[in-house]
Motif scaffolding. Structure first.
Motif, mmCIF file in Angstrom:
data_model
loop_
_atom_site.group_PDB
_atom_site.id
_atom_site.type_symbol
_atom_site.label_atom_id
_atom_site.label_comp_id
_atom_site.label_asym_id
_atom_site.label_seq_id
_atom_site.Cartn_x
_atom_site.Cartn_y
_atom_site.Cartn_z
ATOM 1 N N GLU A 42 -1.871 7.458 9.141
ATOM 2 C CA GLU A 42 -2.423 6.372 9.963
ATOM 3 C C GLU A 42 -3.886 6.087 9.633
ATOM 4 O OE1 GLU A 42 -1.623 7.625 13.980
ATOM 5 O OE2 GLU A 42 0.450 6.911 13.886
ATOM 6 N N VAL A 43 -4.691 7.120 9.444
ATOM 7 C CA VAL A 43 -6.115 6.937 9.169
ATOM 8 C C VAL A 43 -6.318 6.317 7.786
ATOM 9 C CG1 VAL A 43 -8.314 8.147 8.788
ATOM 10 C CG2 VAL A 43 -6.893 8.700 10.778
ATOM 11 N N ILE A 44 -5.605 6.812 6.788
ATOM 12 C CA ILE A 44 -5.745 6.243 5.446
ATOM 13 C C ILE A 44 -5.240 4.800 5.435
ATOM 14 C CG2 ILE A 44 -4.927 6.382 3.052
ATOM 15 C CD1 ILE A 44 -7.150 8.361 3.646
ATOM 16 N N ALA A 45 -4.139 4.527 6.113
ATOM 17 C CA ALA A 45 -3.630 3.153 6.186
ATOM 18 C C ALA A 45 -4.658 2.245 6.858
ATOM 19 C CB ALA A 45 -2.299 3.119 6.943
ATOM 20 N N HIS A 46 -5.271 2.712 7.924
ATOM 21 C CA HIS A 46 -6.318 1.955 8.609
ATOM 22 C C HIS A 46 -7.459 1.632 7.649
ATOM 23 C CE1 HIS A 46 -9.596 0.972 11.333
ATOM 24 N NE2 HIS A 46 -10.273 2.014 10.856
ATOM 25 N N GLY A 47 -7.951 2.645 6.941
ATOM 26 C CA GLY A 47 -9.045 2.434 6.005
ATOM 27 C C GLY A 47 -8.673 1.466 4.899
ATOM 28 N N MET B 59 0.853 -1.176 0.000
ATOM 29 C CA MET B 59 0.000 0.000 0.000
ATOM 30 C C MET B 59 0.891 1.228 0.000
ATOM 31 S SD MET B 59 -2.067 0.958 3.557
ATOM 32 C CE MET B 59 -2.297 -0.742 3.856
ATOM 33 N N THR B 60 0.479 2.195 -0.817
ATOM 34 C CA THR B 60 1.241 3.426 -0.926
ATOM 35 C C THR B 60 0.320 4.605 -0.636
ATOM 36 O OG1 THR B 60 2.616 2.445 -2.653
ATOM 37 C CG2 THR B 60 2.684 4.833 -2.442
ATOM 38 N N ILE B 61 0.790 5.484 0.243
ATOM 39 C CA ILE B 61 0.028 6.682 0.584
ATOM 40 C C ILE B 61 0.942 7.879 0.372
ATOM 41 C CG2 ILE B 61 -1.219 7.922 2.394
ATOM 42 C CD1 ILE B 61 -1.473 5.077 3.782
ATOM 43 N N ALA B 62 0.577 8.714 -0.592
ATOM 44 C CA ALA B 62 1.331 9.942 -0.832
ATOM 45 C C ALA B 62 0.567 11.091 -0.194
ATOM 46 C CB ALA B 62 1.496 10.187 -2.325
ATOM 47 N N GLU C 70 -10.348 -2.247 4.315
ATOM 48 C CA GLU C 70 -11.015 -2.497 3.034
ATOM 49 C C GLU C 70 -10.198 -3.442 2.136
ATOM 50 O OE1 GLU C 70 -14.187 -1.302 2.132
ATOM 51 O OE2 GLU C 70 -14.159 -0.934 4.303
ATOM 52 N N LYS C 71 -9.116 -3.994 2.704
ATOM 53 C CA LYS C 71 -8.259 -4.954 1.995
ATOM 54 C C LYS C 71 -7.705 -4.380 0.687
ATOM 55 C CE LYS C 71 -10.572 -8.956 4.022
ATOM 56 N NZ LYS C 71 -11.269 -8.261 5.062
ATOM 57 N N LEU C 72 -7.120 -3.209 0.803
ATOM 58 C CA LEU C 72 -6.560 -2.507 -0.344
ATOM 59 C C LEU C 72 -5.034 -2.499 -0.281
ATOM 60 C CD1 LEU C 72 -9.039 0.505 -0.187
ATOM 61 C CD2 LEU C 72 -9.117 -1.429 -1.779
ATOM 62 N N HIS C 73 -4.449 -3.674 -0.103
ATOM 63 C CA HIS C 73 -3.011 -3.788 0.130
ATOM 64 C C HIS C 73 -2.169 -3.428 -1.090
ATOM 65 C CE1 HIS C 73 -4.087 -5.473 3.973
ATOM 66 N NE2 HIS C 73 -4.852 -6.350 3.361
#
Length: 148
Positions: A21-26, A1-4, A30-33
């Motif tokens: 942290e919140v986006i990673a949690h979501g 998972m990548t969050i920019a 939602e199984k968006l690995h």
């Protein structure tokens, strides 16, 4: 998972860790690995321009989501979530909620929009709200709709 995370509004800097942290949690829930999301931390002026250009509404709003669904090297980019600092701050104060809680709610709300959830109709809105409430409860944040 990548969050920019792109910080266009300096007052959002102190929320960078929370956003990640919140986006990673979501994304985990939602199984968006194998997916990526970009979060743009902006101001009302920038969001107003985007809202005007893409939605025909000449005003700011708290969060905008731009679904993408492109893929690069096996990673699907879900899209971009853009947040307006001044609007979110005013809403949190008016609703007597901690800024972190309101921001967390809007981040997850934006993520759900990227996944195709909508609130244009009552049934869709109820499903989306239920999902938001569950995602927020898992990180210790109260139902944001209870006090409205």
């Amino acid at each position: 998972m990548t969050i920019a995370i792109l910080i266009h509004e300096p007052r959002f800097k102190k929320h960078r860790v929370l956003v990640r942290e919140v986006i990673a949690h979501g994304m985990k829930r939602e199984k968006l690995h194998k997916n990526s999301v970009t979060v743009v931390l902006a101001n009302d002026k920038e969001v107003r321009t985007l809202n005007h250009d893409y939605r025909g509404k000449n005003k700011s709003t708290n969060v905008l989501s731009f679904a993408d669904d492109s893929e690069v090297a096996g990673v699907r980019h879900l899209g971009d979530i853009v947040l307006a600092y001044e609007t979110i701050t005013k809403e949190a104060k008016a609703q007597k909620k901690p800024m972190a809680d309101h921001l967390s709610h809007l981040l997850l709300h934006g993520l759900l929009h990227l996944l195709g959830h909508d609130h244009a109709h009552d049934d869709d809105a109820k499903r989306m709200e239920t999902k938001e409430i569950k995602l927020l409860a898992a990180i210790g944040i109260a139902n944001p709709y209870a006090s409205l």
